[in-house]
Design an enzyme around this catalytic site. Sequence first.
Site, mmCIF file in Angstrom:
data_model
loop_
_atom_site.group_PDB
_atom_site.id
_atom_site.type_symbol
_atom_site.label_atom_id
_atom_site.label_comp_id
_atom_site.label_asym_id
_atom_site.label_seq_id
_atom_site.Cartn_x
_atom_site.Cartn_y
_atom_site.Cartn_z
ATOM 1 N N HIS A 74 0.856 -1.179 0.000
ATOM 2 C CA HIS A 74 0.000 0.000 0.000
ATOM 3 C C HIS A 74 0.899 1.238 0.000
ATOM 4 C CE1 HIS A 74 1.017 -0.600 4.231
ATOM 5 N NE2 HIS A 74 0.944 0.712 4.316
ATOM 6 N N SER B 14 2.113 5.019 1.457
ATOM 7 C CA SER B 14 2.237 5.803 2.672
ATOM 8 C C SER B 14 3.577 6.528 2.622
ATOM 9 C CB SER B 14 2.129 4.880 3.893
ATOM 10 O OG SER B 14 2.201 5.638 5.080
ATOM 11 N N HIS C 107 11.645 -10.003 32.164
ATOM 12 C CA HIS C 107 11.302 -8.810 31.391
ATOM 13 C C HIS C 107 12.364 -8.587 30.321
ATOM 14 C CE1 HIS C 107 9.022 -8.255 35.091
ATOM 15 N NE2 HIS C 107 8.254 -7.394 34.425
ATOM 16 N N SER D 38 14.425 -6.058 27.766
ATOM 17 C CA SER D 38 14.868 -4.672 27.632
ATOM 18 C C SER D 38 16.303 -4.695 27.091
ATOM 19 C CB SER D 38 14.775 -3.961 28.985
ATOM 20 O OG SER D 38 15.099 -2.601 28.839
#
Length: 911
Positions: free
Chosen positions: A445, A447, A587, A589
């Site tokens: 598409h 953009s 986590h 990071s």
Amino acid sequence: MATEAEGLQPAAAATPDAAAAQAAEAEPAAPPLLAGNRLSLDLQPGGCRRLLRLCAQPAPELQQVEFLRLSPHQDPRLLEAALALVPTHLPRLRSLVLTGGQRRDPLGACLPGTLTTLPAALGGLARLAHLDLSFNSLRTLPACIPHMRGLDALLVSYNHLSELPEALGTLSALTFLSAAHNQLQALPTTLGALTSLRRLDLSGNLLDALPPAISGLCSLSELNLASNALQAVPASLAGLRSLRVLTLHSNRLTSVPASLAGLPLLAQLDLRDNQLRDVPVELRDAPFVHLKGNPLGEASPGLPSPPGRPLEPEMPRLSLTSDVDSFLVTPRGCCVTLASGVRLRFPAGATAAPVTIYYQLWLPEPGLAPLGPHDSLLSGVLELRPHGLVFQKDVSLWLRVVPPRTRLWREVVVRTWSDSSWSDLETHLEKEAPQWLWARCQVPHFSWFLAVLRPVSDACLVPPEGTLLCSSGHPGVKVTFPPGATQEPRRVSMQVVHMAGRELRALLGEPEAAVSPLLCLSLSGGSAFLQPVTVQLPLPAGLTGLSLDRSRLHLLHLAPPAASWDDITAGVGLELTHLYARFQVTHFSWYWLWYTTKTCVGELARKAWERLRLHRVNLIALQRRRDPEQVLLQCLPRDKVDAALKRLLDRYRGPEPSDTVELFEGEKFFAAFERGIEVDADRPDCVGGRVCFVFYSHLKNVKEVYVTTALDRRAQDVRGQVSFYRGTVPTEVPAEAEAARRRKGADDLWMATLPLKLPRLRASTRAEQGAGLSLAPLNLGDAETGFLTQSNLLSVAARLGPDWPTVALHLGLPHQQLQRIRHAFRDDLDGQIRHMLFSWAECQAGQPGAVGQLLTALEQSGRRDVAEEVRAILDLGHSKYQDSIRRTGLAGQDPSPADPSPAPAAEPAQA
């Protein structure tokens, strides 16, 4: 008038709409921009309310207004109410400008105005001669326009018109009609009744044929039909005996009539980028015919395909110039090369119906170009419209990029905006030449698109059963996901960033300091895993698990957007092997393994991380020793400042370089001359004495400008400063520049302030005056093709060096004149070059072809490098001129019905 308008209070009965009247009363009174007979409300907030306020109370000055500018970026009901009062309160109106495109969306794209029609009362403006409705949302031509019998210029470009009414033929006084960039598929049969029409612009539409009635335009001198779907040119065009310019490029023409060569006044016939395999002999060698981009001399398509196999038509090829911002794509497909170094290939069947594609190349800014902490920009930002247009087949896109200085552990990707976020497309590199690379990708598409250099990214989908993710950039970096770490599949990505050991040791001042690669881990859908994940990092270079001192080993963690690194060594159980360190986290990071004796490791890690992720440069301002009015501005990487100063200080003098600053890749910043000193040139990248830079790590940012002052230098020295700052040009420069210079932080406006001084003028002999630059301001070229200003010529002179006599001879200067110049400036090479170039330029000022003559002389003298620099200046000026024309809807800053031709408008240096 402005003072009187401040006290006006609108009456409810004076407005045709009660809601509009209430809105007008709610707006605080403010003086409009009324200058003589011109009322400019297009750039004022609440322009419609101010006009209603003026009309609500009798104002004699309104009866004299002839030029009105109003913004259509307002409430449609309020706009209609304000326009309905115009015929009554502005009966002498001659020019009405309602152009959109003055506002932009968050990503910088121009927004069209809300205007969809006009009140019927405007048809009663008997004196109206100029009407500009460009950049709006018109789908049909307002019914009141055919009643404006005195109309001389009508501009409705950049709308959504699918047809023009037959009643258009009643505008017998019309001399200029622009309906460019609409959706016109046919023209009215009454078009030939416009016998006074001199200029007609229908470019960027869907026209596949011209009506025979077009031959009735007996006064037509310019006809623009570029970027349509024309397959043939009617022979009736040969009846336009007044035609001077005929533009037909970017169509599907397979033939042109030979009778066009018989037009007595024709000076330009543009047939580029069509399907012409042959042209009549009368046109083939004519100097005014442009045929680039046609398959001239190529054989026609071969024999028909075997029975049962459909015949595949040949795909059209377009090569667009910088003055074209759109092209047409049909179901046949096409291959397009844009002037900005971009290629597109639309396969057959990519679109079910003809579509007009618009493109623009933006300068990158922090809000427009999304770069990660360790990304580098390799291209400008390409915008392709209509946004969100989905194709039935993927479109191929090639972005031309400058090869990065290093690609070790890094990769080039094309980044695009989709689903309200930026994402990276699968990209392949194709090498065209040592200095150019093409980044190719498939586009689903339209953009925004840009090419970036990023650390190599590895990704995988983690199932509930667990998996293993390894880095392709460093095999020693691994992440192990145990079973049960997630209940549903989640996508995980990994990037590894390396830091040179010598740079780290220089930062810490510790010979034995070392770090592992920096590891960035990210995941989608949530913030933590259900089971601990094992991360493996290689030990810092030169260390083994048997020989290192564990008290000096630190595991650091960073969770953006925080800027502080935390030492988490005590919180995780570091397991050391001979070559690796393993630890468990839940986590994702940033993680970094350090080996150092320093105690404030987190602060040191922040400085090292900033050095990795930001470009650190110095800003320099230097003055020529023999001519202090000539100022050299440079933006250099910090490690190249000393070498540059050593090379320049024999010819220049000036202050010390600025403090080291941190710049976004591709960020725009300005240099402003203050306290009496200003730029004496109308540069394409200069607004109000402020010169615009765009920093790229792989380009050399140099500006050489000529500065002057309005003060009397015969009585005193003139002291000033050149201040470098980011962001838009401020309306006022802070008086406390030194205090602002000391401010640091993300929102810091001023980055550096360097002092300059123009010395007091001394009484001098005539020869000494000639050696200086006391020449009058001088421009070569024109606004449309691009200017070479006085500062541009100074830059050219600074580059010629000992080659100047060869250039002078190719410019046509006699040998005797060169000898006189050598004698007059026998101890001053710079003076010889400047005097030669400016004496030639003074003779050429105002003459057509002077810039082309200079380019030819430079190329013939073997100075193609300088010629390319001149072309870049001209292209930039031409591009900004075209942007200003598009933004104003082909109208000048002060449109006049007597002369509807476009005039260059000053444009801020915005990306």
